[in-house]
Design an enzyme around this catalytic site. Structure first.
Site, PDB file in Angstrom:
ATOM      1  N   ASN A  90      -4.994  -8.093  -0.208  1.00 18.05           N
ATOM      2  CA  ASN A  90      -4.931  -6.701  -0.665  1.00 18.05           C
ATOM      3  C   ASN A  90      -3.528  -6.283  -1.118  1.00 18.05           C
ATOM      4  OD1 ASN A  90      -5.590  -3.623  -0.478  1.00 18.05           O
ATOM      5  ND2 ASN A  90      -3.947  -3.948   0.998  1.00 18.05           N
ATOM      6  N   TYR A 155       0.885  -4.852 -14.724  1.00 23.26           N
ATOM      7  CA  TYR A 155      -0.134  -4.558 -13.702  1.00 23.26           C
ATOM      8  C   TYR A 155      -1.527  -5.002 -14.147  1.00 23.26           C
ATOM      9  CZ  TYR A 155      -2.807  -2.104 -10.124  1.00 23.26           C
ATOM     10  OH  TYR A 155      -3.688  -1.795  -9.107  1.00 23.26           O
ATOM     11  N   LYS A 159      -3.910  -8.164 -12.750  1.00 20.47           N
ATOM     12  CA  LYS A 159      -5.266  -7.982 -12.211  1.00 20.47           C
ATOM     13  C   LYS A 159      -6.309  -8.776 -13.019  1.00 20.47           C
ATOM     14  CE  LYS A 159      -4.119  -5.334  -8.708  1.00 20.47           C
ATOM     15  NZ  LYS A 159      -4.195  -5.842  -7.315  1.00 20.47           N
TER      16      LYS A 159
HETATM   17  P1  NAD Z   1      -0.086   0.843  -1.073  1.00 18.68           P
HETATM   18  O1  NAD Z   1       1.171   0.850  -1.829  1.00 18.68           O
HETATM   19  O2  NAD Z   1      -0.449   2.016  -0.231  1.00 18.68           O
HETATM   20  O3  NAD Z   1      -0.143  -0.459  -0.110  1.00 18.68           O
HETATM   21  C1  NAD Z   1       0.238  -1.714  -0.610  1.00 18.68           C
HETATM   22  C2  NAD Z   1       0.309  -2.709   0.527  1.00 18.68           C
HETATM   23  O4  NAD Z   1       0.809  -3.937  -0.043  1.00 18.68           O
HETATM   24  C3  NAD Z   1       1.264  -2.297   1.644  1.00 18.68           C
HETATM   25  O5  NAD Z   1       0.692  -2.601   2.897  1.00 18.68           O
HETATM   26  C4  NAD Z   1       2.500  -3.177   1.396  1.00 18.68           C
HETATM   27  O6  NAD Z   1       3.130  -3.566   2.596  1.00 18.68           O
HETATM   28  C5  NAD Z   1       1.903  -4.398   0.718  1.00 18.68           C
HETATM   29  N1  NAD Z   1       2.922  -5.015  -0.132  1.00 18.68           N
HETATM   30  C6  NAD Z   1       3.490  -4.512  -1.258  1.00 18.68           C
HETATM   31  N2  NAD Z   1       4.423  -5.366  -1.706  1.00 18.68           N
HETATM   32  C7  NAD Z   1       4.460  -6.423  -0.859  1.00 18.68           C
HETATM   33  C8  NAD Z   1       5.208  -7.608  -0.780  1.00 18.68           C
HETATM   34  N3  NAD Z   1       6.171  -7.890  -1.648  1.00 18.68           N
HETATM   35  N4  NAD Z   1       4.960  -8.465   0.233  1.00 18.68           N
HETATM   36  C9  NAD Z   1       4.017  -8.203   1.141  1.00 18.68           C
HETATM   37  N5  NAD Z   1       3.262  -7.073   1.138  1.00 18.68           N
HETATM   38  C10 NAD Z   1       3.494  -6.205   0.151  1.00 18.68           C
HETATM   39  O7  NAD Z   1      -1.211   0.502  -2.122  1.00 18.68           O
HETATM   40  P2  NAD Z   1      -2.795   0.717  -2.156  1.00 18.68           P
HETATM   41  O8  NAD Z   1      -3.054   1.807  -3.097  1.00 18.68           O
HETATM   42  O9  NAD Z   1      -3.377   0.760  -0.797  1.00 18.68           O
HETATM   43  O10 NAD Z   1      -3.202  -0.649  -2.906  1.00 18.68           O
HETATM   44  C11 NAD Z   1      -3.731  -1.762  -2.262  1.00 18.68           C
HETATM   45  C12 NAD Z   1      -4.317  -2.684  -3.305  1.00 18.68           C
HETATM   46  O11 NAD Z   1      -5.311  -1.979  -4.062  1.00 18.68           O
HETATM   47  C13 NAD Z   1      -3.291  -3.189  -4.338  1.00 18.68           C
HETATM   48  O12 NAD Z   1      -3.563  -4.543  -4.634  1.00 18.68           O
HETATM   49  C14 NAD Z   1      -3.556  -2.300  -5.558  1.00 18.68           C
HETATM   50  O13 NAD Z   1      -3.201  -2.931  -6.758  1.00 18.68           O
HETATM   51  C15 NAD Z   1      -5.050  -2.100  -5.442  1.00 18.68           C
HETATM   52  N6  NAD Z   1      -5.553  -0.903  -6.165  1.00 18.68           N
HETATM   53  C16 NAD Z   1      -5.184   0.355  -5.760  1.00 18.68           C
HETATM   54  C17 NAD Z   1      -5.673   1.450  -6.470  1.00 18.68           C
HETATM   55  C18 NAD Z   1      -5.321   2.880  -6.077  1.00 18.68           C
HETATM   56  O14 NAD Z   1      -5.621   3.808  -6.839  1.00 18.68           O
HETATM   57  N7  NAD Z   1      -4.715   3.123  -4.927  1.00 18.68           N
HETATM   58  C19 NAD Z   1      -6.521   1.266  -7.573  1.00 18.68           C
HETATM   59  C20 NAD Z   1      -6.860  -0.034  -7.946  1.00 18.68           C
HETATM   60  C21 NAD Z   1      -6.360  -1.114  -7.228  1.00 18.68           C
END
Ligand code: NAD
Length: 247
Positions: A90, A155, A159
């Site tokens: 994730n 980005y 993906k």
């Molecule tokens: P967030 O920023 O709240 O959390 C991201 C997580 O990734 C955190 O726990 C962080 O510690 C970890 N992380 C980031 N960089 C890191 C690194 N270098 N090493 C280890 N861990 C790392 O983000 P989120 O919104 O919860 O997103 C989680 C996933 O869902 C991501 O892959 C994101 O691309 C995807 N996503 C999110 C959305 C959205 O709208 N929030 C939409 C589509 C996809």
């Protein structure tokens, strides 16, 4: 009913947002969860929060872009737990700069965290799952992997690559009964989105036919389903969880 009790589940990026809610969802199903985060402090903070809710969870913070570090963390987990049933990739970062402002380093960084790290965790866990002749790998994609986005090209590119990893490894690992799927969230209310002003959120909501932004629990539920016995015959899919949004 979902058959997740006592399953050993590793969730990367489990300290906040979608990942943290996914950790909670699996704990509610009585799975044994191990969360990964990027730093000692954030991992400890997440473990303390969960301890206050009555859950005992282990956490690690390997550098996901370093294969050796990732592999030794998985070896330690395997040694302690005796198996690794489910991996949820994730962790991820996003980008929104225009191409002129995006440096090669920016592009490299996003591919490193969103794609290379995923390759590393999958490569590290696969031997254990092959030995068990069973396993589930779930990757976090995004709806931008279907539609693209008008800025931050690294980005969506990352993906699209996640979908490629998912579909290809689903084929390669199917003979070992290892299922590989992805969840593609639409805009989801994590810290970043929740802090946006109302004027920015409202037009976004209008683009979602189901009339709301996704909650982290919507995405966690998709992971639960795909990890469960109910999805035993599903592999190689990218499941959109987006209220039918198209951007
Ligand atoms: P967030 O920023 O709240 O959390 C991201 C997580 O990734 C955190 O726990 C962080 O510690 C970890 N992380 C980031 N960089 C890191 C690194 N270098 N090493 C280890 N861990 C790392 O983000 P989120 O919104 O919860 O997103 C989680 C996933 O869902 C991501 O892959 C994101 O691309 C995807 N996503 C999110 C959305 C959205 O709208 N929030 C939409 C589509 C996809």
């Amino acid at each position: 009913m979902l058959g997740l009790e006592n399953k050993v589940v590793v969730i990367t990026g489990g300290t906040r947002g979608i990942g943290f809610e996914t950790v909670r969802a699996f704990l509610e199903q009585r799975a044994k969860v191990i969360l990964f985060g990027s730093r000692k402090e954030t991992v400890e903070e997440a473990l303390n929060k969960l301890a206050n809710e009555g859950y005992v969870v282990k956490g690690y913070y390997p550098d996901l872009s370093n294969y050796d570090e990732v592999a030794s963390t998985f070896a330690k987990i395997y040694q302690e737990e005796g198996r690794i049933d489910i991996l949820i990739n994730n962790a991820g970062i996003s980008a929104n700069k225009k191409i002129e402002e995006t440096t090669s380093l920016d592009f490299e960084k996003i591919m490193d965290i969103n794609v290379q790290s995923m390759f590393n965790t999958i490569k590290a866990v696969t031997p254990y799952m092959k030995e068990a002749h069973k396993g589930v790998i779930l990757n976090t994609s995004s709806i931008v992997s279907i539609y693209g986005q008008p800025s931050g090209v690294g980005y969506p590119a990352s993906k699209f690559a996640v979908n490629g990893l998912t579909k290809s490894l689903a084929r390669e690992l199917a003979p070992f009964q290892i299922r590989v799927n992805a969840v593609a969230p639409g805009i989801t209310k994590t810290d970043m989105v929740a802090s946006l002003p109302k004027e920015m959120i409202e037009p976004l909501i209008k683009t979602v036919p189901l009339g709301r932004i996704g909650e982290p629990r919507d995405i966690a539920n998709a992971f639960l389903f795909l990890a469960s016995d109910m999805a035993d015959y599903i592999t190689g899919v990218v499941l959109q969880v987006d209220g039918l949004a198209t951007n």
